[in-house]
Write an enzyme that holds these catalytic residues in place. Structure first.
Site, PDB file in Angstrom:
ATOM      1  N   ASP A  12       0.804  -1.227   0.000  1.00 59.90           N
ATOM      2  CA  ASP A  12       0.000   0.000   0.000  1.00 59.90           C
ATOM      3  C   ASP A  12       0.835   1.274   0.000  1.00 59.90           C
ATOM      4  O   ASP A  12       0.551   2.208  -0.747  1.00 59.90           O
ATOM      5  CB  ASP A  12      -0.958   0.017   1.197  1.00 59.90           C
ATOM      6  CG  ASP A  12      -2.150  -0.902   0.958  1.00 59.90           C
ATOM      7  OD1 ASP A  12      -2.232  -1.485  -0.147  1.00 59.90           O
ATOM      8  OD2 ASP A  12      -2.982  -1.028   1.869  1.00 59.90           O
ATOM      9  N   ARG A  93       2.616   4.807  16.490  1.00 55.79           N
ATOM     10  CA  ARG A  93       2.130   5.836  15.554  1.00 55.79           C
ATOM     11  C   ARG A  93       2.577   7.245  15.915  1.00 55.79           C
ATOM     12  O   ARG A  93       3.031   7.992  15.045  1.00 55.79           O
ATOM     13  CB  ARG A  93       0.607   5.763  15.405  1.00 55.79           C
ATOM     14  CG  ARG A  93       0.058   4.429  14.885  1.00 55.79           C
ATOM     15  CD  ARG A  93       0.858   3.875  13.759  1.00 55.79           C
ATOM     16  NE  ARG A  93       0.195   2.780  13.062  1.00 55.79           N
ATOM     17  CZ  ARG A  93       0.777   2.035  12.142  1.00 55.79           C
ATOM     18  NH1 ARG A  93       2.046   2.255  11.812  1.00 55.79           N
ATOM     19  NH2 ARG A  93       0.124   1.074  11.537  1.00 55.79           N
ATOM     20  N   ASP A 122      -5.435   4.071  13.141  1.00 57.21           N
ATOM     21  CA  ASP A 122      -4.078   4.558  12.880  1.00 57.21           C
ATOM     22  C   ASP A 122      -4.057   5.962  12.276  1.00 57.21           C
ATOM     23  O   ASP A 122      -3.207   6.775  12.603  1.00 57.21           O
ATOM     24  CB  ASP A 122      -3.321   3.558  12.004  1.00 57.21           C
ATOM     25  CG  ASP A 122      -2.960   2.298  12.790  1.00 57.21           C
ATOM     26  OD1 ASP A 122      -2.776   2.414  14.019  1.00 57.21           O
ATOM     27  OD2 ASP A 122      -2.871   1.211  12.188  1.00 57.21           O
ATOM     28  N   SER A 171      -4.122  -8.264   7.284  1.00 56.98           N
ATOM     29  CA  SER A 171      -3.448  -6.977   7.417  1.00 56.98           C
ATOM     30  C   SER A 171      -2.631  -7.036   8.707  1.00 56.98           C
ATOM     31  O   SER A 171      -3.156  -7.301   9.780  1.00 56.98           O
ATOM     32  CB  SER A 171      -4.494  -5.866   7.473  1.00 56.98           C
ATOM     33  OG  SER A 171      -3.913  -4.715   8.046  1.00 56.98           O
TER      34      SER A 171
HETATM   35  N1  ARG Z   1      -6.521  -2.689  16.031  1.00 55.27           N
HETATM   36  C1  ARG Z   1      -5.192  -2.356  16.440  1.00 55.27           C
HETATM   37  C2  ARG Z   1      -5.095  -0.910  16.815  1.00 55.27           C
HETATM   38  O1  ARG Z   1      -5.973  -0.169  16.523  1.00 55.27           O
HETATM   39  C3  ARG Z   1      -4.170  -2.763  15.436  1.00 55.27           C
HETATM   40  C4  ARG Z   1      -4.177  -2.086  14.109  1.00 55.27           C
HETATM   41  C5  ARG Z   1      -3.120  -2.715  13.308  1.00 55.27           C
HETATM   42  N2  ARG Z   1      -3.016  -2.310  11.951  1.00 55.27           N
HETATM   43  C6  ARG Z   1      -2.981  -3.195  10.960  1.00 55.27           C
HETATM   44  N3  ARG Z   1      -2.738  -2.760   9.778  1.00 55.27           N
HETATM   45  N4  ARG Z   1      -3.179  -4.458  11.159  1.00 55.27           N
HETATM   46  O2  ARG Z   1      -4.144  -0.505  17.420  1.00 55.27           O
END
Ligand code: ARG
Length: 396
Positions: A12, A93, A122, A171
């Site tokens: 991506d 992040r 994110d 993912s």
């Molecule tokens: N749900 C988790 C969070 O909000 C993990 C997100 C992970 N991202 C991914 N691309 N799998 O922190």
């Protein structure tokens, strides 16, 4: 125009390089942060970015900083969102956001970009962090704008010779603190995760039949030794991810409430995080007073929420950090843990600041507790409830 893109090297964000060039007529500078993601070959990522036309590439090893300023605070806060998720992705992040702002300044860039979509947490974490540090920068989220279906994305990738990722089924996001896996067959909450979901942990059935004992030493809430040897944070966490992972520790399967209102099914592998959080919490039980322990649960839970919701720079979080740091003054000592078949179980703890008093606790000889005084204490401790009970019965 110049844009600094947070670049993982994946499908991506690779598409995003081309997409930004085409749709925003911008030069793209990539920034790749090493935060302990598995198998990330920084050199390969750099070459890939160059091949896709990035005018400049940055690779920065941010692991020490990640541990010191993000993971250690999470340990002190016993951070578990909704009681289960060690906020691994969530804490990386704001660090990436911070570096985007820094590189943008250095390169005189007008915009920064990230690969998060419009449905997740994110985007929130990136953008709140970036805006707290620089409110002038333009923020572009290609994956939120481009409206590409999975098939269209594949077409786009083919057009520019972008290698498709082999594990498109899920993912995945990884860093030292854990591995997050979502989507694909996991979207049905009744589906048991297939074995290919897991990479860091052995299934408990296949884990060694013998428990492994480890000892973790803490100073003021921060882990500093493993089995009596001083070890730096990055190495400690890597080591524990291996050790505890071999014993199947740290698998989490949960339904989680995202900020955008969606419930999602999440799988995590966090062997080091689960082990360290368990050990740290136990050391607090030994060294903090009852009032501190019970009150801190509320503070900790709020800290995890703010972090999860992207409010890393919210002043309330800084206030909580001040409380949490003060509370850790006495949280030094060692915790012995047994790793066995999916569990990290505390089996021993000691501290120079322990509040445990054997003379008071023992049921054997040497008991110093004045049993008789309990009678008077209970009389007045129970008085309000007693009177309320009498009222319920009409003061008969
Ligand atoms: N749900 C988790 C969070 O909000 C993990 C997100 C992970 N991202 C991914 N691309 N799998 O922190």
């Amino acid at each position: 125009m110049n844009t600094v893109l947070a670049y993982s090297g994946g499908q991506d964000t690779s598409i995003a390089i081309k997409w930004l060039q085409e749709n925003y007529k911008t030069e793209v500078i990539t920034l790749t942060l090493e935060v302990g993601q598995n198998k990330s070959d920084l050199k390969q990522i750099k070459e890939k970015a160059e091949r896709l036309g990035a005018v400049k590439t940055y690779s920065i090893d941010a692991r020490e900083e990640f541990v010191k300023d993000y993971i250690n605070p999470a340990i002190k806060a016993n951070a578990l969102y909704e009681g289960k998720y060690p906020v691994a992705t969530a804490i990386a992040r704001p660090l990436i956001g911070k570096w985007l702002v820094e590189i943008a300044k250095k390169e005189n860039a007008q915009a920064v970009a990230h690969g998060a979509t419009g449905k997740g947490n994110d985007q929130v974490r990136f953008e709140l962090a970036i805006r707290s540090l620089n409110s002038e920068l333009r923020i572009i989220a290609p994956a939120r704008e481009w409206d590409l279906t999975r098939d269209a994305a594949v077409e786009y990738a083919k057009k520019y010779n972008i290698p498709l990722s082999s594990k498109t089924k899920y993912s995945i996001d990884e860093n030292l603190w854990g591995r997050s896996i979502e989507s694909g067959p996991l979207e049905d909450p009744m589906n048991k995760p297939e074995p290919d979901v897991y990479e860091w942990t052995t299934s408990p059935e296949k884990a060694p039949d013998k428990p492994e004992k480890i000892e973790i030493g803490f100073e003021k809430g921060v882990p500093v030794t493993l089995n009596n040897e001083r070890i730096n944070g990055v190495n400690l966490i890597n080591r524990l991810n291996e050790l505890a992972g071999e014993h199947g520790v740290g698998r989490i399967d949960m339904i989680e409430d995202r900020l955008v209102g969606i419930k999602s099914r999440e799988i995590y592998e966090c062997p080091a995080a689960i082990t360290l959080l368990e050990a740290h919490r136990e050391l607090e039980r030994l060294t903090l007073t009852r009032d501190e322990n019970l009150f801190k649960e509320m503070i900790d839970s709020k800290w995890a929420q703010l972090t999860y919701f992207g409010q890393w720079h919210e002043p309330l979080k800084e206030d909580l950090d001040a409380f949490i740091n003060r509370s850790q003054e006495m949280v030094s000592g060692v915790v012995v843990i047994e790793l066995y078949k999916g569990n990290a179980r505390v089996v021993g703890r000691s501290s120079p600041h322990s509040l445990y008093d054997l003379g008071l606790a023992t049921y054997d000889k040497g008991d110093k507790f004045e049993h008789k005084l309990a009678e008077g204490f209970l009389k007045y401790w129970g008085l309000p409830s007693e009177i309320a009970g009498r009222r319920k019965r009409g003061f008969a």
